[in-house]
Design an enzyme around this catalytic site. Structure first.
Site, short mmCIF file in Angstrom:
data_model
loop_
_atom_site.label_atom_id
_atom_site.label_comp_id
_atom_site.label_asym_id
_atom_site.label_seq_id
_atom_site.Cartn_x
_atom_site.Cartn_y
_atom_site.Cartn_z
N GLY D 10 0.82 -1.21 0.00
CA GLY D 10 0.00 0.00 0.00
C GLY D 10 0.85 1.25 0.00
O GLY D 10 1.94 1.28 0.59
N ARG D 70 1.25 -5.33 -5.25
CA ARG D 70 1.36 -6.32 -4.17
C ARG D 70 1.91 -7.65 -4.70
O ARG D 70 1.82 -8.68 -4.04
CB ARG D 70 -0.01 -6.54 -3.52
CG ARG D 70 -0.55 -5.27 -2.86
CD ARG D 70 -1.79 -5.57 -2.03
NE ARG D 70 -2.42 -4.34 -1.58
CZ ARG D 70 -2.07 -3.65 -0.49
NH1 ARG D 70 -1.10 -4.07 0.27
NH2 ARG D 70 -2.68 -2.52 -0.17
N ASP D 101 5.71 -5.85 5.28
CA ASP D 101 6.14 -7.21 5.51
C ASP D 101 6.34 -8.00 4.21
O ASP D 101 7.37 -8.66 4.03
CB ASP D 101 5.11 -7.91 6.41
CG ASP D 101 5.66 -9.18 7.01
OD1 ASP D 101 6.74 -9.11 7.63
OD2 ASP D 101 5.04 -10.23 6.84
N THR D 124 4.71 1.50 6.22
CA THR D 124 3.30 1.13 6.31
C THR D 124 2.62 2.08 7.27
O THR D 124 3.15 2.36 8.34
CB THR D 124 3.05 -0.32 6.80
OG1 THR D 124 1.72 -0.38 7.35
CG2 THR D 124 3.99 -0.72 7.89
N ASP D 126 0.22 1.46 9.02
CA ASP D 126 -0.21 0.70 10.21
C ASP D 126 0.87 0.60 11.29
O ASP D 126 0.57 0.26 12.43
CB ASP D 126 -0.61 -0.72 9.80
CG ASP D 126 -1.94 -0.75 9.07
OD1 ASP D 126 -2.55 0.32 8.89
OD2 ASP D 126 -2.37 -1.85 8.67
N ASP D 128 3.11 -1.62 11.80
CA ASP D 128 3.20 -2.94 12.42
C ASP D 128 4.38 -3.80 11.91
O ASP D 128 4.39 -5.01 12.08
CB ASP D 128 1.87 -3.71 12.25
CG ASP D 128 1.51 -3.91 10.79
OD1 ASP D 128 2.27 -3.43 9.91
OD2 ASP D 128 0.48 -4.54 10.52
N MET D 168 -7.67 2.75 10.29
CA MET D 168 -7.00 1.57 9.76
C MET D 168 -6.16 0.87 10.84
O MET D 168 -5.84 1.46 11.87
CB MET D 168 -6.16 1.96 8.56
CG MET D 168 -7.06 2.29 7.36
SD MET D 168 -6.12 2.75 5.89
CE MET D 168 -7.45 2.75 4.66
N ARG D 170 -5.22 -3.42 10.68
CA ARG D 170 -5.84 -4.73 10.58
C ARG D 170 -5.34 -5.66 11.68
O ARG D 170 -6.10 -6.36 12.31
CB ARG D 170 -5.56 -5.31 9.18
CG ARG D 170 -6.72 -6.10 8.66
CD ARG D 170 -6.72 -6.21 7.15
NE ARG D 170 -7.20 -4.99 6.51
CZ ARG D 170 -7.28 -4.84 5.20
NH1 ARG D 170 -6.87 -5.79 4.38
NH2 ARG D 170 -7.75 -3.72 4.70
N ARG D 257 -23.12 8.41 16.02
CA ARG D 257 -22.74 8.47 14.61
C ARG D 257 -21.35 7.88 14.43
O ARG D 257 -20.53 7.94 15.36
CB ARG D 257 -22.71 9.91 14.11
CG ARG D 257 -24.04 10.59 14.04
CD ARG D 257 -24.83 10.15 12.81
NE ARG D 257 -26.06 10.91 12.69
CZ ARG D 257 -27.17 10.70 13.41
NH1 ARG D 257 -27.20 9.75 14.32
NH2 ARG D 257 -28.24 11.45 13.22
N HIS D 263 -9.46 5.83 3.18
CA HIS D 263 -8.31 6.06 2.32
C HIS D 263 -7.73 7.46 2.45
O HIS D 263 -6.61 7.72 2.05
CB HIS D 263 -8.70 5.81 0.87
CG HIS D 263 -8.88 4.37 0.56
ND1 HIS D 263 -7.84 3.56 0.21
CD2 HIS D 263 -9.98 3.58 0.58
CE1 HIS D 263 -8.29 2.34 0.01
NE2 HIS D 263 -9.58 2.31 0.23
N ARG D 266 -4.35 8.03 4.28
CA ARG D 266 -3.08 7.53 3.74
C ARG D 266 -2.54 8.38 2.60
O ARG D 266 -1.41 8.15 2.14
CB ARG D 266 -3.21 6.08 3.30
CG ARG D 266 -3.93 5.86 1.99
CD ARG D 266 -4.01 4.38 1.65
NE ARG D 266 -2.77 3.70 1.87
CZ ARG D 266 -2.64 2.52 2.50
NH1 ARG D 266 -3.73 1.93 2.91
NH2 ARG D 266 -1.48 1.97 2.65
#
Lengths: 336, 336, 336, 336
Positions: D10, D70, D101, D124, D126, D128, D168, D170, D257, D263, D266
């Protein structure tokens, strides 16, 4: 048709969108050429065929991808001849000139002399082009000036100070007025209204008493400022903002700071309003070309996009007046 | 005079500036009261005297400091009586109501019934209030939608994808149209123009071929969308943006993603345009009060601030039409 | 326990979050008091019990809601006595002092004299507090300086100019270095490295030849600058940025402009990094209080939050050195 | 040497700066090639020699100018052979792989098989990637998520609602945790901590009682969420944010709400921290190449830039733990 597009004068956010949109429309039927560095590019034949896809990468950024200059092609007759010769050799049918008073003036003059057919689009962060309510770049500049003023305010409040924000506007106070309204500043100084700095100090003092901080917005072009050179002939690099801050501190006894956003406010990514305005102007400019309506500038009048002869526009500035001046008086007038 | 101020309906950036500015002007001569939670606040007597200094800390933030509700004070006669009784007991002479169609409608009705004297100020990020070109909050919402679309674009370009941005606009396509123009999107879907999704897919495919990414902007309220419940009666939580993205991916074979800025675009700090608009409306509202001009809404028409009877405004939406619809057709029309 | 919290020195984005978070944690078990105007507030007994809900409205804005001052409570023995007396009368057990070298120094001195138990939290946009990699406010300041530089760049590119951005940093070049790295500037001047302006001019010329614009970042505190007064004794209002721009223009023959974001970069809404840092520091400060660990400052070292005795911190600045100086040399060193 | 650079997985803000900086350093002595579309570009020989000036126009924008994919080059042996053959034919000595990764894993595998010498840079949003505290893109993503949450808050406060922001993440809750800390959210749900939604509802109710609004941040990857398909097999387009909001509204009786920045977070322009991190990683990657240190990834550990063998990194995620998890517990833990 072969159509050239140029940008002249100081850069402004939204120029790239105007160029991109015009090319996107015109390329459906015509050949479009980017003229680099404004009118200088026609004197030097810095001209290149472009498509909208070529321009896409820069279409939504600040500045002007096709560069700019302040060159006047009618400074002397030799230049004027070169211009005419080049336009002929390049077989340009129409030139779309995006700029302020000088750039548009050259477009009008070229049209008058029959050198080329011109359509103008008004641009300047100062918003002082005659004949139109809004020019490309103004809304972005005001947004940036407001952000600067709001950031400045947190410092003023924390330290309980007075602050002076100096914004651009040499002839007209549009940026200062809008920044002042948008922040409900305690005082605003614009070139259109003479005001003694003593009066400003009084108002500042009163505002400070109520909330322990005060904000003043000043247009770089105010007449009560002695100018860019001091009594010893030394250049005053800091400008009117610093001078006014020094004056207010002395007069009121309150700690006072100045901030001068300067070039920063002209280079930001274009605001939505400037983007849409650029698209509307570019669309109207293309329609003028299609209809053979030349020697005109696109304008925002009575809330709609229309046209005005370039000759009516050049040589004079649109100053703060009418309802806008009344608004100024409501908040910072003498009579309260 | 005793003057009350309230905000109703969905919140919008600029409301606080309008309230603050009105109070700042009116407190010079009158007592001003904040009515909390819109019309509900008059039914519950949530009313408090305020000065501009009280409001200063929140004057320039998004949202509405005096809170809001969607309560209709004329839902039944009992409520109407309570309203009349409370206005009398509070000795309110005038109420300034800032809101969209419903809030203004209640103001008009209260005026018609002689319960109070009302002045309205139009607000809604959707910009669909009849009788005015601009409402408070719209410019900020468009700026935020444009920023979201520009961020989304970098992802689309990097991954060579198609993207769908869903923006607010239940009845009218103003936000979608402006976001689309500001980003020169490859297609824009608005409630005012029926268009088959197959046609959108064709246009997207063509755009993708030229530059290997494409951007579509869609208004939440388009009629070609089946609605918030699918054929099994399950709530479609993601809305039209996700559905359209799924359709386009299937139809074009191109990887497609949707993004839904949603509530984010209504909560941002107000843009300069919305700030100045709020100041202008508040100033005009105050002038109307001073001149005893009641039952009117401040409006932006023909490029200036004026007034229009509230009764002419309520019950109908201002849809995309005229020059704006022509602009839509120029870029996304069927006929190209 | 009765715990006081104060902020001293220049304001910085993130101070409010630190105060809010500390109060939110500490109020679970203790009484917390805001000390207004830094150490001055203890001399004047400007102290008020607060809850986190009281502070909520300002918790995430720039500046410091509990105000600040540069007052040194140990300037003379009389002040020191007043301090001790007031701490006793107020029954304050602990004071959490958020500030730079001076503010922390006073905390350390108060601890040393046994006047109160102190925990320090380092704050300054300049990032020059000894013993910690990051101080509250620095990341936001750099983000704002970078945004200013990026906006400036669009103007430089459009006009094909050289630009000089002057940023804060009196003793240390942290803001300049980070702004320079973040924009990959053509040259960066920091107080930690002597460099002749002639050398800068050479580098600028070379960069300009490659891309027809160049960007220089300069720290206000560089030693090669003659200072704030020129040879005639006149105050140089514009500062080193304007002087350097004038020099470069003269030396290179290239049109050069300066911009000085100034106070704007310290007043912005806090960045995510500064917010999280403020929360981590406040949490650590609370844990120190709970564990009776006094006379320490929270610090970011080796990538984690830890503590360092205040006495080790005060009286010296953390200058650019080690890997950071190596990074500087890699891009702007003499030896390339 | 001939050095190739690629970005995979990504996109993330800061990738362009890393590529630009690496090229700027390496081109002093070596030939540098952009490999377009990640590892796919080596399978398809989409490789082009580049200079830093070529890359300059996009160096500071979001996304990745050299595109991404990817594609796993070791999905089967055929691919692996193509990879080896192409690397040989292109005479590439080294490949710098910037990714998460999967992308790094392929780099490690290529190194292990002796196909090429690889240096990795972790990226990333994220955050991670194992073995490093920070990855390129994370800080920008958090900044955008925080801005979204702050805008959302003004709406929540005005309407007195509960709000859920889905961000975001995961596998790991880094974005959610940082967004929650930065806004001092009333509750945060991360994949690393099981928590019943009933408990969340209780905490929300308590927070609402204190201030009449509440904010919850949820990571898309939390395990207590049933997943992207409901019990009828229908795709849940809105995701966990909408589900949680529906649950909380039902359970607490408070209007709730959800908003899902998605997106948008990012694609923003890179933050200063991500810019500087990208420069530091690129510089370290270049130094590794110069020193023949291959099969390593640049990492941020103990507050400094260092290296770690890629083989130690791949196949596992860095989850929220240690001091960060303790921080989570301090604010949203069960035991309070």
């Amino acid at each position: 048709m072969k159509i050239g597009v140029l940008t002249g004068g100081g850069d402004a956010p939204g120029l790239n969108i105007a160029v991109y949109t015009f090319v996107k429309l015109a390329e459906r039927k015509h050949e479009v050429y980017a003229i680099f560095h404004g009118w200088k590019g026609l004197l030097n034949k810095e001209v290149k065929r472009v498509t909208s896809v070529d321009l896409l990468d820069f279409a939504f950024t600040g500045g002007t991808y096709i560069k700019t200059s302040r060159t006047n092609p009618f400074k002397d007759e030799e230049r004027a001849k070169t211009l005419a010769k080049n336009v002929e050799e390049l077989s340009l049918d129409v030139v779309v000139a995006i700029g302020g008073d000088d750039t548009l003036g050259a477009a009008g003059e070229a049209q008058r002399r029959g050198i080329l057919d011109a359509v103008g689009i008004p641009k300047t962060i100062d918003n002082d082009v005659w004949g139109t309510d809004y020019t490309i770049g103004f809304d972005t500049a005001v947004n940036e000036a407001v952000k600067a003023a709001e950031s400045f305010k947190t410092t003023l409040i924390s330290h309980e100070r007075v602050g002076v924000v100096e914004v651009m506007g040499r002839e007209a106070g549009w940026i200062a007025l809008h920044t002042g309204l948008a922040t409900m500043a305690d005082f605003v100084l614009i070139p259109e209204r003479e005001v003694s700095w003593d009066f400003v100090a009084e108002r500042v003092k009163k505002a400070y008493e109520a909330k322990r901080w005060a904000l003043v917005v000043v247009s770089e072009g105010i007449k009560s400022y002695g100018g860019p050179v001091d009594e010893f002939g030394h250049v005053r690099l800091g400008g009117v903002g610093n001078e006014l801050a020094a004056f207010l501190e002395k007069k009121t006894g309150l700690e006072t700071r100045a901030t001068i956003p300067g070039h920063i406010i002209r280079g930001a990514p274009p605001s939505a309003f400037d983007r849409v305005l650029a698209v509307r102007y570019a669309t109207a400019a293309y329609e003028a070309v299609e209809e053979g309506k030349f020697g005109v500038m696109t304008a925002y009048r009575d809330g709609e996009i229309s046209y005005i002869p370039i000759t009516e526009v050049v040589g004079r500035n649109k100053l703060v007046s009418g309802p806008w001046l009344k608004l100024y008086e409501t908040y910072w007038g003498n009579s309260e």
